[in-house]
Design a protein around this motif. Structure first.
Motif, PDB file in Angstrom:
ATOM      1  N   UNK A 196     -75.163  45.111  28.947  1.00 55.17           N
ATOM      2  CA  UNK A 196     -74.910  45.849  30.187  1.00 55.17           C
ATOM      3  C   UNK A 196     -76.175  45.839  31.033  1.00 55.17           C
ATOM      4  N   UNK A 197     -75.995  45.523  32.300  1.00 52.68           N
ATOM      5  CA  UNK A 197     -77.106  45.573  33.242  1.00 52.68           C
ATOM      6  C   UNK A 197     -76.759  46.589  34.319  1.00 52.68           C
ATOM      7  N   UNK A 198     -77.691  47.489  34.588  1.00 59.40           N
ATOM      8  CA  UNK A 198     -77.502  48.480  35.642  1.00 59.40           C
ATOM      9  C   UNK A 198     -78.571  48.286  36.696  1.00 59.40           C
ATOM     10  N   UNK A 199     -78.179  48.353  37.952  1.00 55.63           N
ATOM     11  CA  UNK A 199     -79.105  48.249  39.067  1.00 55.63           C
ATOM     12  C   UNK A 199     -79.090  49.570  39.823  1.00 55.63           C
ATOM     13  N   UNK A 200     -80.268  50.165  39.997  1.00 65.63           N
ATOM     14  CA  UNK A 200     -80.368  51.445  40.666  1.00 65.63           C
ATOM     15  C   UNK A 200     -81.718  51.548  41.352  1.00 65.63           C
ATOM     16  N   UNK A 201     -81.918  52.589  42.122  1.00 64.25           N
ATOM     17  CA  UNK A 201     -83.230  52.818  42.728  1.00 64.25           C
ATOM     18  C   UNK A 201     -83.979  53.915  41.982  1.00 64.25           C
ATOM     19  N   UNK A 202     -83.567  54.193  40.740  1.00 59.87           N
ATOM     20  CA  UNK A 202     -84.239  55.188  39.905  1.00 59.87           C
ATOM     21  C   UNK A 202     -84.615  54.578  38.570  1.00 59.87           C
ATOM     22  N   UNK A 203     -85.837  54.846  38.122  1.00 59.24           N
ATOM     23  CA  UNK A 203     -86.271  54.337  36.826  1.00 59.24           C
ATOM     24  C   UNK A 203     -85.448  54.947  35.701  1.00 59.24           C
ATOM     25  N   UNK A 204     -85.093  56.231  35.842  1.00 60.91           N
ATOM     26  CA  UNK A 204     -84.452  56.949  34.748  1.00 60.91           C
ATOM     27  C   UNK A 204     -82.932  56.987  34.853  1.00 60.91           C
ATOM     28  N   UNK A 205     -82.334  56.144  35.692  1.00 65.83           N
ATOM     29  CA  UNK A 205     -80.880  56.162  35.854  1.00 65.83           C
ATOM     30  C   UNK A 205     -80.207  55.694  34.561  1.00 65.83           C
ATOM     31  N   UNK A 206     -79.161  56.400  34.096  1.00 61.62           N
ATOM     32  CA  UNK A 206     -78.473  55.997  32.868  1.00 61.62           C
ATOM     33  C   UNK A 206     -77.562  54.797  33.116  1.00 61.62           C
TER      34      UNK A 206
END
Length: 372
Positions: A56-66
């Motif tokens: 699973x790859x998640x892209x977000x603008x937060x380091x700590x995003x689950x």
């Protein structure tokens, strides 16, 4: 119109499925973010999954995003995905295999409209399996072209100290507005002269021959002088590093004086030399550095009167390429000179930069974290 706040909750989940023969499961060996434009990035990976393995790859603008629960299938152990992303929002990519292994990368070149070679030193793996923390150590070129939006972005990074490695003439021609990066930022600069001016350029190319080879010899010679010449300034940067606050250091192009300091910082933290060299060489691939080259080739205003800039603009293109490049031979020249003068890089770091073995352990504790 989506806001940056809503983007914090908006995630893209992807499953990577390998078509290769059965093999031991592993995370992608190389996962990178490429900035394609103000609102578009590409996630590029190689060496992803064993046959049938899902990631699973998640892209977000937060380091700590689950990571989200849903996944979408993508075939292949290597690939590239282009993703829309908000302008001025720095993306982070997290990959996880469901068995406790995960990796996090950030956009190394910061998404600044007016930035020149402004990069994060986070994410690099050390020899003992840890990695440099994202968002703590930054390197850059001149910052006089930053926009209002850029300053607003930088104010969120928590930078506490700026070490400006430029000489007075450079700072006057392209001033840094440190107070716009942070109201309580400590700005360090030094008055000195650099034996790298228009006369030196003319002399280096006066003998004829291959202009590219002449430029390489000139740059290699300059790098051999830097460890001793810049030791007092580098020591001050390491003193700031010991304070444990966010540190930004820069010169004009963010590749030579800054490049050697970045190499010394990463080496002190335990990053292997091949990775240190790769970070150094990255400068010549950063698109924003071309802005500085264009400004040097076609100077205007105060820069047109600078004899060094004027001499630079008259050089043949192959010489300019070498002078503006980051050939690893340059950094090797500096390291070779350090070994010749001090016996080892470690001895130089301790004697000239004031970093004892105990300091080194403390710095690694401040700026490293367990690799995910």
């Amino acid at each position: 119109m989506k806001t940056a706040h809503s983007l914090k909750r908006r995630m893209l989940a992807l499953a990577l499925c390998s078509c290769a023969l059965p093999a031991a499961a592993e995370l992608p060996r190389d996962l990178q973010i490429e900035r394609l434009g103000p609102t578009r990035i590409a996630v590029v990976w190689t060496g992803a999954a064993a046959a049938g393995e899902q990631y699973r790859i998640a892209v977000s603008d937060r380091i700590d995003a689950p990571l989200p629960d849903s996944v979408s299938p993508v075939n292949g152990a290597s690939g590239r995905i282009e993703i829309e992303h908000a302008a001025g929002v720095r993306p982070y990519v997290r990959i996880e295999d469901g068995e406790g292994r995960e990796s996090l990368i950030g956009e190394r070149v910061l998404p600044l409209e007016g930035g020149i070679n402004f990069r994060d030193l986070g994410g690099y793996q050390t020899g003992d399996g840890r990695q440099v923390r994202w968002g703590s150590l930054f390197r850059s070129g001149a910052m006089d072209t930053l926009t209002d939006g850029d300053y607003a972005y930088l104010q969120r990074l928590g930078i506490k100290t700026i070490c400006d490695l430029r000489r007075p003439r450079e700072r006057n021609a392209a001033p840094t507005q440190a107070n716009r990066i942070g109201q309580e930022v400590e700005y360090l600069s030094w008055d000195y002269e650099l034996k790298f001016d228009g006369d030196v350029l003319k002399q280096a190319f006066a003998g004829g021959g291959d202009p590219k080879e002449a430029a390489i010899r000139m740059m290699s010679g300059f790098y051999r002088t830097m460890p001793k010449e810049f030791a007092p300034r580098y020591r001050a940067a390491f003193d700031a590093l010991k304070a444990g606050d966010g540190l930004l250091f820069n010169c004009s192009a963010g590749k030579d004086r800054t490049g050697l300091l970045a190499a010394l910082v990463l080496t002190t933290l335990g990053v292997p030399q091949d990775t240190v060299m790769a970070d150094y060489a990255m400068s010549q691939r950063v698109p924003s550095l071309q802005k500085l080259r264009q400004r040097s080739n076609d100077p205007t205003g105060d820069k047109a009167a600078d004899p060094t800039v004027a001499a630079f603009a008259k050089l043949p293109p192959e010489a300019v390429d070498a002078l503006m490049g980051t050939d690893p031979v340059y950094l090797h020249s500096a390291f070779d000179q350090i070994r010749a003068d001090y016996g080892s890089i470690d001895a130089y770091i301790e004697r000239e930069l004031g970093v004892s073995p105990a300091d080194r352990i403390a710095l690694q504790g401040m700026y490293l974290e367990p690799a995910r």
